[in-house]
Design an enzyme around this catalytic site. Sequence first.
Site, PDB file in Angstrom:
ATOM      1  N   GLY A 112      41.386  41.591  38.791  1.00 28.07           N
ATOM      2  CA  GLY A 112      41.734  42.775  39.566  1.00 28.07           C
ATOM      3  C   GLY A 112      43.227  42.892  39.807  1.00 28.07           C
ATOM      4  N   ASP A 159      44.303  33.246  31.053  1.00 21.78           N
ATOM      5  CA  ASP A 159      42.946  33.421  31.585  1.00 21.78           C
ATOM      6  C   ASP A 159      41.984  32.725  30.650  1.00 21.78           C
ATOM      7  OD1 ASP A 159      40.470  34.474  32.765  1.00 21.78           O
ATOM      8  OD2 ASP A 159      41.752  35.988  33.681  1.00 21.78           O
ATOM      9  N   SER A 195      30.567  43.343  35.267  1.00 22.27           N
ATOM     10  CA  SER A 195      30.847  43.422  36.713  1.00 22.27           C
ATOM     11  C   SER A 195      32.344  43.390  37.017  1.00 22.27           C
ATOM     12  CB  SER A 195      30.142  42.279  37.451  1.00 22.27           C
ATOM     13  OG  SER A 195      30.741  41.042  37.130  1.00 22.27           O
ATOM     14  N   ASN A 196      33.193  43.150  36.014  1.00 22.32           N
ATOM     15  CA  ASN A 196      34.654  43.180  36.204  1.00 22.32           C
ATOM     16  C   ASN A 196      35.189  44.607  36.228  1.00 22.32           C
ATOM     17  OD1 ASN A 196      35.130  40.533  33.732  1.00 22.32           O
ATOM     18  ND2 ASN A 196      34.615  40.338  35.881  1.00 22.32           N
ATOM     19  N   LEU A 197      34.457  45.530  35.563  1.00 22.07           N
ATOM     20  CA  LEU A 197      35.076  46.804  35.191  1.00 22.07           C
ATOM     21  C   LEU A 197      35.297  47.742  36.374  1.00 22.07           C
ATOM     22  CD1 LEU A 197      33.053  47.320  31.892  1.00 22.07           C
ATOM     23  CD2 LEU A 197      35.345  46.365  32.136  1.00 22.07           C
ATOM     24  N   GLN A 198      34.641  47.463  37.508  1.00 23.97           N
ATOM     25  CA  GLN A 198      34.798  48.278  38.723  1.00 23.97           C
ATOM     26  C   GLN A 198      36.232  48.188  39.262  1.00 23.97           C
ATOM     27  OE1 GLN A 198      34.986  45.890  41.349  1.00 23.97           O
ATOM     28  NE2 GLN A 198      34.236  46.826  43.246  1.00 23.97           N
ATOM     29  N   ASN A 258      41.203  31.852  43.621  1.00 18.48           N
ATOM     30  CA  ASN A 258      40.673  30.640  44.269  1.00 18.48           C
ATOM     31  C   ASN A 258      41.827  29.767  44.750  1.00 18.48           C
ATOM     32  OD1 ASN A 258      41.213  28.378  42.163  1.00 18.48           O
ATOM     33  ND2 ASN A 258      40.362  30.083  40.992  1.00 18.48           N
ATOM     34  N   CYS A 292      35.483  36.586  46.147  1.00 17.63           N
ATOM     35  CA  CYS A 292      35.204  38.006  45.926  1.00 17.63           C
ATOM     36  C   CYS A 292      33.806  38.191  45.351  1.00 17.63           C
ATOM     37  CB  CYS A 292      36.234  38.607  44.979  1.00 17.63           C
ATOM     38  SG  CYS A 292      37.767  39.020  45.796  1.00 17.63           S
ATOM     39  N   CYS A 333      21.465  32.809  52.352  1.00 16.14           N
ATOM     40  CA  CYS A 333      22.407  33.935  52.341  1.00 16.14           C
ATOM     41  C   CYS A 333      21.790  35.015  51.459  1.00 16.14           C
ATOM     42  CB  CYS A 333      23.781  33.484  51.839  1.00 16.14           C
ATOM     43  SG  CYS A 333      23.762  32.849  50.162  1.00 16.14           S
TER      44      CYS A 333
END
Length: 370
Positions: free
Chosen positions: A39, A60, A67-70, A129, A186, A335
């Site tokens: 992000g 990286d 789920s990264n693309l948001q 992290n 996150c 949780c």
Amino acid sequence: MLTTEELERYKRHTILPLIGREGQEKLKKASVLVVGTGGLGSPILMYLAASGIGKIGIVDFDVVDSSNLQRQIIHKTGNIDMPKVDSAREMLLYINPFVKINTYNEALTSDNALSIIENYDIVCDGTDNFQTRYLVNDACVIAGKTNVFGSIRQFEGQVSIFGTTDGPCYRCLFPEPPEPGTVPSCAEAGVMGVLPGVIGTIQATEVIKLICNIGEALIGRLLQYDALSMKFDNIRFAKDEDCPCCGNKPSITELMDYDAFCGTTFNASSSINENISARELKALINSAKPPLIIDVRETEELREGFIDGSLHIAMNDIPQQVNKIPKNKPVVIYCHSGIRSRHVIQYLKQHDYNNLTNLTGGIEAWDMER
Ligand SMILES: [Zn+2]
């Protein structure tokens, strides 16, 4: 020297009195390493490339996930499963073919950090992290590189600059990592998609200011941003003369084991056999000795439903409310999906708890069983 094509491309910069042709030449000569292409890395990389930074390094180890693309706008749907560094390089060369891109398709570690960082003038920390934050900090201080730091969580973000000659470092601000399991990632806590756009763009701004030597850099200041109240705050902090990393007599002169330092080394054998399935828990609740059940989700998540009779202590409040958790009877912790609760158990085990069980799959699995 800037070519005719480049002068045309960067006109809006070169007419700025504070940047000018001289500043644009400095940008072209500069090299920046961006750790993480998530992000934060997305806007940092895209703006640095567009601005004409001469050499950009990208580190990286991950591949692009849907789920990264948001929020990770450097990656696109067609690049799912591609190494992130390759996906990022593709986008950066679309934006600006004049930029040299070096990719490192690996995790930044204590073994490779110094040899990668030494090739760049400035490092941008876009990781998510604590282990990597302390690693990037220490490596930058040891290597004498400036570290433009950013972090995000849910609706809030922070930016600062560490590792300058006279300024403080990350350890001056945060001497100790948080207790493992007390700060959700996150992935666990969520993040508003546009938030890293704001924070990463501020990081890129600071990089350009540092290179052109203009304005007032965020050194010794932590910029805090809250998207919900739409407020920016500046928290001033000083260099700690006794800082083990950047102080007068530093004890950290080489890189360490950051997983061990942050207490995040995962002991698989001690955690796997302490799980309970939703079906087993239902049976246990109806038995003669029902366990105490603790819900460690955030308060707003309780709207999704909860297990009847459970005690709610949000994960972040566990250290302050640890006395509410008995050691002498079985306790089941849950949780949303079973990840945060596992972190809480890891944390509590360091405080002599050995009566804890994790609900596998969390409330999601519980609802499926209904
Ligand atoms: Zn320091």
